[in-house]
Design a protein around this motif. Structure first.
Motif, PDB file in Angstrom:
ATOM      1  N   ILE A   3      11.430   7.821 -17.290  1.00  0.00           N
ATOM      2  CA  ILE A   3      10.193   8.563 -18.014  1.00  0.00           C
ATOM      3  C   ILE A   3       9.270   7.216 -18.739  1.00  0.00           C
ATOM      4  O   ILE A   3      10.100   6.434 -19.399  1.00  0.00           O
ATOM      5  N   ASP A   5       5.959   6.686 -21.289  1.00  0.00           N
ATOM      6  CA  ASP A   5       5.134   7.101 -22.512  1.00  0.00           C
ATOM      7  C   ASP A   5       3.685   6.607 -21.845  1.00  0.00           C
ATOM      8  O   ASP A   5       3.497   5.428 -21.712  1.00  0.00           O
ATOM      9  N   GLU A  15       4.527  12.202 -21.909  1.00  0.00           N
ATOM     10  CA  GLU A  15       5.663  11.423 -21.279  1.00  0.00           C
ATOM     11  C   GLU A  15       5.023  11.566 -19.498  1.00  0.00           C
ATOM     12  O   GLU A  15       4.473  12.793 -19.131  1.00  0.00           O
ATOM     13  N   ARG A  17       6.975  11.602 -15.773  1.00  0.00           N
ATOM     14  CA  ARG A  17       8.247  11.183 -15.053  1.00  0.00           C
ATOM     15  C   ARG A  17       7.987  10.608 -13.699  1.00  0.00           C
ATOM     16  O   ARG A  17       7.178  11.306 -13.181  1.00  0.00           O
TER      17      ARG A  17
END
Ligand SMILES: [Zn+2]
Length: 146
Positions: A3, A5, A15, A17
């Motif tokens: 993950i 930012d 976020e 992923r």
């Protein structure tokens, strides 16, 4: 799963992923990531240490451990988190030890190819890095006594 930012031009942090660091890079390169709050497509990856998805690490824990009281569970999850961060660092970063600041500046100046590194630095070196505009992330990872 990793993950990261992101921050959009308007300052929203969100976020993303990804299955791997390469997957993230590819999506960023193709501008496939937009801010979920305002839709802004100009987004930048925050250069903080990647957060680590706990799924796999947590599943490896014995069920009994997770069923303990809440305090115990928090400690167990925290430890799993620290272990997972360590694993990412061990596998994804070259350990340059005390040469961290020198290597980071050489990369920043384009003297050597950019890569993921981990190492140690003194307070003075950190000041030099900051004033040179080199972005780095300090991590405090506790060691556990078994
Ligand atoms: Zn936004």
């Amino acid at each position: 799963m990793i993950i990261y930012d992101f921050r959009c031009e308007k300052g929203h942090v969100f976020e993303g992923r990804f299955s791997s660091a390469e997957d993230c890079q590819a999506q960023v390169a193709r501008k496939m990531i937009a801010c979920p709050i305002c839709g802004e497509a100009e987004v930048h990856k925050e250069l903080a240490a990647p957060a680590v998805h706990l799924g796999r690490a947590a599943r490896k824990l014995p069920p009994k451990t997770l069923a303990q009281n809440e305090e115990g569970e928090r400690k167990t999850l925290f430890r799993a988190y620290v272990d997972a961060v360590r694993e990412v660092i061990d596998k994804g970063c070259e350990n340059v030890g005390e040469r961290f600041a020198a290597e980071a500046i050489a990369m920043h100046d384009g003297e050597v190819e950019t890569r993921n590194i981990v190492g140690t630095s003194t307070k003075e070196e950190e000041e030099t890095l900051k004033s040179s505009g080199v972005r780095f992330q300090k991590l405090f990872l506790p060691r556990f006594d078994d």
